[in-house]
Design an enzyme around this catalytic site. Structure first.
Site, PDB file in Angstrom:
ATOM      1  N   LYS A   1       0.861  -1.199   0.000  1.00 45.27           N
ATOM      2  CA  LYS A   1       0.000   0.000   0.000  1.00 45.27           C
ATOM      3  C   LYS A   1       0.892   1.241   0.000  1.00 45.27           C
ATOM      4  O   LYS A   1       1.901   1.286   0.723  1.00 45.27           O
ATOM      5  CB  LYS A   1      -0.889  -0.036   1.251  1.00 45.27           C
ATOM      6  CG  LYS A   1      -1.961   1.041   1.289  1.00 45.27           C
ATOM      7  CD  LYS A   1      -2.854   0.835   2.516  1.00 45.27           C
ATOM      8  CE  LYS A   1      -3.971   1.860   2.615  1.00 45.27           C
ATOM      9  NZ  LYS A   1      -4.845   1.649   3.788  1.00 45.27           N
TER      10      LYS A   1
ATOM     11  N   SER B   1      -9.689   1.464   2.772  1.00 47.04           N
ATOM     12  CA  SER B   1      -8.842   2.215   1.870  1.00 47.04           C
ATOM     13  C   SER B   1      -7.767   1.404   1.160  1.00 47.04           C
ATOM     14  O   SER B   1      -7.187   1.885   0.184  1.00 47.04           O
ATOM     15  CB  SER B   1      -8.168   3.345   2.658  1.00 47.04           C
ATOM     16  OG  SER B   1      -7.303   2.814   3.642  1.00 47.04           O
TER      17      SER B   1
ATOM     18  N   SER C   1      -9.881  -0.835   6.987  1.00 45.66           N
ATOM     19  CA  SER C   1      -9.280  -0.591   5.664  1.00 45.66           C
ATOM     20  C   SER C   1      -8.561  -1.779   5.041  1.00 45.66           C
ATOM     21  O   SER C   1      -8.235  -1.743   3.854  1.00 45.66           O
ATOM     22  CB  SER C   1      -8.324   0.593   5.728  1.00 45.66           C
ATOM     23  OG  SER C   1      -9.052   1.792   5.801  1.00 45.66           O
TER      24      SER C   1
END
Lengths: 481, 87
Positions: free
Chosen positions: A77, A152, A176
């Protein structure tokens, strides 16, 4: 060559010489080339990945010391720092930021000969649950390109689901990791608070966020946890796990375990297909020898509000550093007064980040703190007490990971409260520091449904054993890409 | 209900210039949702603080960092950060 294999299968195949790391990485990079124009999981690609794999193959052939990853392709990420690579947080503010150091999780994975194939998309600064708030455009759900992948850590889930890597690291502040895992049919893990170092994770809400793996199987999650968990002198919130082996005894099953079904997480607003899948999962667990019983945690009703107040407050403080003096983009200071310069510079922050910074300034401010921030901390406290009481009676808690199915891109983007409420089942684990996992469980109308299990703090091993037991009862179709 | 003036005041303190007119309605909606906490019944609840013993902190010692971090900034002169005028 089949790239649709688990992390453990990959390491076994490379170790036994059946496949080379170079061939596998080359095939993975080819897959990224083929599918990522439509999916948009990646924000940047590691051009040296194949060369790095070749070096690992050489090490294997020469009998040199080799790490446990054997050149396994991992996506990261883009809010986790990898030295000398771009780390944008999916923000225009950090468009050209090159990380000067490795996050601890990256250092640990490098030591185990992992290969980072690229950095993946997220909602800007991890603020969102659909990846629609990325400044570089949304990622798409591989199960249906018109739908959001969750967030996310949407890029992480998409990249694992679409075979653009074997496993990924995301971060979980209010779900997330688990939310996109549920929406893309991968495993997503939020560890006990402190189990994995946050050093090198760009801060959003430090008191509750954690790095966590997204994988194809629960065993792979246990494998990843073995590699990245444990004390870190650079993060004094880390806890000592005594080098626990999370893979050992993963087949222990759940016979005799008591599981609480959280009443507030299967109530109003739940999609009927999600409810049906949850009931089915409960029956399966009972079939495996567990006993399931409803439990009420009434503070769950207030958890979303408390979560957004606490995270906005911490974000307001954490994001104050983005003034374009220390971090930022090419925008000259000449001719500006100090405050007006920063105001202008911050226009590069996206709408959701701007809103949350304003919220973060408002809710803890003089005259409002008692009504919002302090009350949110009290809810967090009471919720923690309630869940600790529940764990005196139950070994595990269960709920659907998300109460609804993935929705269409753009469908809810203008309704902030509707978006808030999607987090209702995931924020409890963050606010209370408990470990939680999302397991792919069902497909409804071509869209995935995940089931969430929660354990008491530091019972990560038990949680993985239970998740593995449930996972073994499920046979899902392959992602249609 | 949060007034436009209150939102503008906080935005100014946060050094954010509002140029999106929808922000008022959205922020108001978000804060309006937070009013749910009024019915949580937590007035008598204590707030617990996470304590970390000093012994758990890492040793406070100088660790040399070879790279010149200042060169990563957009605007600097020598060893100083260049910033806009404050007055």
């Amino acid at each position: 060559m089949n790239i649709k294999i688990s992390a453990l299968q990959f390491t076994r195949e490379v170790q036994s010489g059946n496949i080379s790391a170079e061939d596998f990485i080359a095939k993975t990079m080819e897959q990224i080339q083929n599918v990522d124009d439509s999916l948009h999981a990646f924000l940047s690609i590691n051009d040296k990945a194949i060369d790095q794999a070749r070096e690992i193959d050489k090490k294997i052939k020469s009998g040199g010391k080799i790490g446990q990853c054997f050149g396994m392709p991992i996506s990261i990420k883009d809010n986790i720092c990898i030295k000398d690579t771009k780390t944008t947080c999916a923000s225009k503010m950090l468009e050209n930021f090159i990380a000067p150091y490795d996050a601890t999780v990256i250092t640990k994975l490098k030591q185990q000969d992992a290969i980072f194939v690229g950095k993946v998309n997220l909602d800007e600064f991890a603020m969102g649950l659909s990846t629609e708030f990325s400044a570089y455009g949304p990622s798409k759900n591989p199960w249906n390109l018109d739908y959001i992948p969750g967030g996310s850590s949407g890029g992480s889930a998409v990249s694992v689901s679409a075979f653009e890597c074997v496993t990924s690291l995301g971060s979980d502040t209010g779900g997330s990791v688990r939310n996109p895992a549920s929406f893309c049919s991968t495993v997503g893990y939020k560890p006990t608070y402190g189990l994995i170092s946050r050093y090198g994770l760009i801060s959003y809400a430090n008191s509750i966020e954690q790095i966590g793996p997204l994988t194809r199987t629960v065993e792979d999650t246990a494998f990843m946890l073995n590699l990245i968990a444990g004390l870190d002198p650079n993060d004094n919130t880390t806890v000592d796990n005594n080098n626990e082996d999370y893979l050992k005894d993963i087949n222990s099953g759940i016979e005799g375990k008591k599981i609480g079904v959280i009443k507030e997480m299967i109530g109003e607003g739940i999609d009927p297909s999600v409810l049906s899948a949850t009931k089915d999962a409960i029956s399966k667990l009972e079939g495996l020898g567990a006993t399931c019983e409803e439990v009420s945690l009434d503070m769950v009703t207030y958890s979303v509000a408390a979560y957004y107040i606490i995270t906005a407050t911490e974000a307001g403080s954490n994001l104050a550093r983005y003034d374009n003096l220390r971090y930022g983009y090419d925008f000259s200071v000449e001719g500006y007064e100090f405050n007006s310069y920063i105001e202008k510079a911050r226009k590069k922050l996206g709408p959701e980040v701007t809103r949350r910074m304003i919220l973060g300034g408002f809710v803890p401010s003089a005259g409002h703190a008692g009504k919002y921030f302090l009350k949110a901390l009290k809810v967090k406290n009471k919720l923690t007490r309630q869940i600790n009481d529940a764990f005196k009676k139950f070994d595990l808690l269960i709920s659907p990971t998300v109460p609804i199915l993935p929705f269409k891109i753009g469908e809810k983007i203008n309704d902030p409260v509707a978006l808030f409420l999607i987090d209702i089942n995931t924020v409890t684990a963050n606010l209370t520091g408990k470990p939680a996992i999302s397991i792919p469980y069902a497909i409804s109308n071509g869209l995935p449904i995940g089931i969430q299990l929660i354990a008491n703090s530091m019972n990560d091993k038990l949680l993985l054993q239970a998740a593995h037991a449930l996972e073994k009862t499920v046979k899902l179709p392959e992602v249609p890409i | 209900m949060v007034s436009r003036e209150e939102i503008e005041h906080v935005a100014k303190l946060m050094r954010i210039e509002i140029d999106d007119p929808t922000i008022y309605e959205r922020v108001d909606k978000m804060i309006g949702y937070f009013d749910i906490l009024d019915s949580a019944g937590v007035e008598s609840e204590e707030i617990s603080v996470r304590e970390i013993p000093l012994a758990n902190l890492r040793e406070d010692k100088y660790i040399p960092f070879d790279e010149k971090l200042i060169e990563k900034l957009n605007s600097y002169k020598g060893t100083y950060v260049r910033a806009p005028k404050m007055i």
